[in-house]
Design an enzyme around this catalytic site. Sequence first.
Site, short mmCIF file in Angstrom:
data_model
loop_
_atom_site.label_atom_id
_atom_site.label_comp_id
_atom_site.label_asym_id
_atom_site.label_seq_id
_atom_site.Cartn_x
_atom_site.Cartn_y
_atom_site.Cartn_z
N VAL A 55 0.83 -1.20 0.00
CA VAL A 55 0.00 0.00 0.00
C VAL A 55 0.87 1.25 0.00
O VAL A 55 0.60 2.21 -0.74
CB VAL A 55 -0.98 0.00 1.20
CG1 VAL A 55 -1.77 1.30 1.27
CG2 VAL A 55 -1.94 -1.18 1.10
N CYS A 56 1.93 1.25 0.79
CA CYS A 56 2.83 2.41 0.84
C CYS A 56 3.53 2.61 -0.49
O CYS A 56 3.63 3.74 -0.99
CB CYS A 56 3.85 2.24 1.96
SG CYS A 56 3.11 2.11 3.60
N ALA A 57 4.02 1.53 -1.07
CA ALA A 57 4.69 1.62 -2.37
C ALA A 57 3.73 2.15 -3.43
O ALA A 57 4.10 2.99 -4.25
CB ALA A 57 5.22 0.24 -2.77
N SER A 59 1.20 4.10 -2.93
CA SER A 59 0.91 5.53 -2.71
C SER A 59 2.00 6.41 -3.31
O SER A 59 1.71 7.47 -3.85
CB SER A 59 0.71 5.83 -1.21
OG SER A 59 1.93 5.88 -0.51
#
Length: 168
Positions: A55-57, A59
């Site tokens: 999810v962070c990647a 974003s």
Amino acid sequence: MVTLKGNELILKGNMPDDQAPDFLLVNQKLERLSLSAFEGKIKVLNIFPSIDTQVCAHSIKEFQERITNSNDLVLLHISMDLPFAQKRFCLAEKQQEAHTLSAFDSSFGEDYGVLIENGPMKGLFARAVFILNAQNKMIYHELVSEISEEPNYGQALENLENYLKPKL
């Protein structure tokens, strides 16, 4: 309230409501940068737990695709990841234009009210988006209520676009 898969997380510090506090973060070249390094620019702060999660990647990639750094605007991706991990990610994912900043040795998390105090992600950041004007005043913020979910890109970009529209 912020949760991780339904379990409540306690955040340390307070989110700024008007003026953004200064920070001292480390870039991929191991240079310490303060908020004043981006003086005169509108700043989009994409804050997340770890660059090594899907999810962070995503974003980072999503914001990089939708927002272009310019003379007036800068997109900053901020996490507790070490600068080495951030650099590795950017090279592997062809995101060399991304401005990543590491908060591994700073009070950023508390100063911005995103430092997780409990649970398996203790010591990392909650997912948040802040947009600051050129004078570092808050013009938009989102603290994502479920940390495993993405921020509301559309709402952040709409607020940014509305701010950038010429005032008649």
